[in-house]
Design a protein around this motif. Structure first.
Motif, PDB file in Angstrom:
ATOM      1  N   ASN A   1     -84.985  57.948 -15.324  1.00  6.15           N
ATOM      2  CA  ASN A   1     -86.280  58.608 -15.500  1.00  6.15           C
ATOM      3  C   ASN A   1     -87.279  57.698 -16.198  1.00  6.15           C
ATOM      4  N   VAL A   2     -86.822  56.934 -17.182  1.00  3.36           N
ATOM      5  CA  VAL A   2     -87.713  56.008 -17.871  1.00  3.36           C
ATOM      6  C   VAL A   2     -88.085  54.847 -16.943  1.00  3.36           C
ATOM      7  N   GLU A   3     -87.132  54.387 -16.151  1.00  5.14           N
ATOM      8  CA  GLU A   3     -87.411  53.313 -15.200  1.00  5.14           C
ATOM      9  C   GLU A   3     -88.483  53.710 -14.186  1.00  5.14           C
ATOM     10  N   LEU A   4     -88.489  54.975 -13.827  1.00  3.45           N
ATOM     11  CA  LEU A   4     -89.451  55.462 -12.841  1.00  3.45           C
ATOM     12  C   LEU A   4     -90.881  55.174 -13.259  1.00  3.45           C
TER      13      LEU A   4
ATOM     14  N   GLY B   1     -95.926  48.702 -12.496  1.00  5.26           N
ATOM     15  CA  GLY B   1     -95.957  47.315 -12.053  1.00  5.26           C
ATOM     16  C   GLY B   1     -95.019  46.383 -12.785  1.00  5.26           C
ATOM     17  N   THR B   2     -94.064  46.912 -13.565  1.00  6.73           N
ATOM     18  CA  THR B   2     -93.111  46.053 -14.263  1.00  6.73           C
ATOM     19  C   THR B   2     -92.167  45.414 -13.256  1.00  6.73           C
ATOM     20  N   PRO B   3     -91.954  44.102 -13.324  1.00  8.28           N
ATOM     21  CA  PRO B   3     -91.040  43.433 -12.373  1.00  8.28           C
ATOM     22  C   PRO B   3     -89.660  44.066 -12.381  1.00  8.28           C
ATOM     23  N   ARG B   4     -89.038  44.094 -11.218  1.00  4.13           N
ATOM     24  CA  ARG B   4     -87.755  44.785 -11.060  1.00  4.13           C
ATOM     25  C   ARG B   4     -86.686  44.260 -12.015  1.00  4.13           C
TER      26      ARG B   4
ATOM     27  N   ALA C   1     -83.839  46.653 -18.498  1.00  3.83           N
ATOM     28  CA  ALA C   1     -83.754  46.301 -19.917  1.00  3.83           C
ATOM     29  C   ALA C   1     -84.883  46.942 -20.709  1.00  3.83           C
ATOM     30  N   THR C   2     -86.090  46.989 -20.122  1.00  2.00           N
ATOM     31  CA  THR C   2     -87.234  47.591 -20.802  1.00  2.00           C
ATOM     32  C   THR C   2     -87.021  49.089 -21.013  1.00  2.00           C
ATOM     33  N   ALA C   3     -86.495  49.756 -19.990  1.00  6.18           N
ATOM     34  CA  ALA C   3     -86.225  51.195 -20.093  1.00  6.18           C
ATOM     35  C   ALA C   3     -85.168  51.466 -21.161  1.00  6.18           C
ATOM     36  N   ARG C   4     -84.144  50.632 -21.204  1.00 10.89           N
ATOM     37  CA  ARG C   4     -83.092  50.808 -22.209  1.00 10.89           C
ATOM     38  C   ARG C   4     -83.659  50.617 -23.619  1.00 10.89           C
TER      39      ARG C   4
END
Length: 318
Positions: free
Chosen positions: A112-115, A121-124, A129-132
């Motif tokens: 859900n946070v990754e969504l 526009g965050t690179p895949r 790692a950013t969501a975590r």
């Protein structure tokens, strides 16, 4: 005053912005209003249901367009933006926290946070790692793979907050984020938002919370048994009222002191890092705890009166 002197512009500027839905009869969702919000401000909009708070939030968040007036975001007139530009700007620079959480039930907290990062526009390679990291910041490192249906209300709101701040937006919009939570969980969420607000250049428009008054009133309702017991043991109505006034006044004074200290600790380093001259009004610093005390006492008047009206028998039956 200091911002104008430094030649800076407000991040959000509304000039006679209003919203009217066509009829018949026409409905005025938001009366024309002016508003300026500067970098680093934490702003709360309060008012009764139907006052236009959510309409204001939707306009500022580029979810809706004003039917009159001008809305400037970072100096840009949003009326000149196409739908694709508005969507891109909303995805990159604005975070949303809603009362109803709006989490996908069949996706984990992590997903859900990754969504939110996908549309921002965050690179895949960076998204996971950013969501975590965002979930760790809100204290949910042990619930990364949990589905929303297995989370408590407070945990779901934390996921929603993590999703909103994961992309490091410059603007965070909160639409009654504690409305579906009990008072203890709501206080935790508010503390979390306070901590996140200390991030540099962070702006928060917080809608629907009356602050101390609401917290104190909820405390009255949840401590009915305690009040009844005190009344049964001989406490008079004025004793109960004095207790709640003392608590609300103390919270107000502490809020003034802590808020001023945090403001100084935030403003000075950021100003020095950007070669600005920090301007601190010592008179306001000295007055802050007294203003907080007065605000707390004023906010606590109705809850204190409400508590003093509770009868021992009625209270102990609950």
């Amino acid at each position: 005053m200091a911002d104008n002197a430094a030649g800076r512009q407000p991040v959000i500027e509304l000039r006679a912005v209003g919203l009217r839905y066509p009829g018949p009869p026409p409905v005025v969702a938001l009366s024309p209003c002016d508003l300026r919000i500067w970098p680093g401000e934490f702003v709360t909009a309060v008012g009764p249901s139907g006052a236009g708070k959510s309409s204001l939030l939707n306009i500022i968040g580029l979810l809706d367009a004003a039917t009159e007036g001008n809305y400037l975001l970072d100096g840009r007139d949003t009326a000149a933006l196409g739908e694709a530009q508005r969507t891109a700007l909303r995805g990159r620079g604005i975070g949303f926290v809603f009362q109803a959480f709006h989490l996908l039930p069949h996706r984990t907290a992590w997903e859900n946070v990754e969504l939110g990062l996908i549309h921002g526009g965050t690179p895949r390679k960076e998204r996971r790692a950013t969501a975590r990291d965002a979930l760790v910041r809100v204290g949910l490192e042990h619930r990364l793979k949990a589905l929303p249906t297995t989370l408590s209300g407070g945990e779901r709101q934390r996921v929603a907050i993590a999703r909103a701040v994961a992309g490091s937006p410059s603007l965070l919009l909160c639409d009654e984020p504690t409305g579906n939570l009990d008072s203890a969980t709501a206080a935790t969420v508010l503390n979390l938002l306070d901590e996140l607000f200390l991030l540099p250049a962070f702006i928060c428009l917080f809608v629907g919370t009356v602050g101390i008054a609401n917290t104190t009133l909820v405390a009255v309702l949840e401590r009915t048994g305690e009040i009844g017991l005190r009344r049964a043991l001989g406490a008079r109505a004025r004793h109960v009222a004095a207790q709640f006034l003392l608590e609300s006044g103390t919270w107000g004074a502490l809020g003034g002191l802590i808020g001023t200290a945090l403001g100084i600790l935030t403003v000075v380093p950021v100003a020095l890092a950007r070669s600005w001259t920090p301007v601190i009004d010592l008179g306001f610093v000295a007055a802050a705890p007294f203003l907080g005390l007065a605000t707390g006492l004023l906010a606590g008047l109705y809850p204190a009166w409400r508590a003093s009206r509770i009868q021992p028998v009625e209270a102990l039956r609950r």
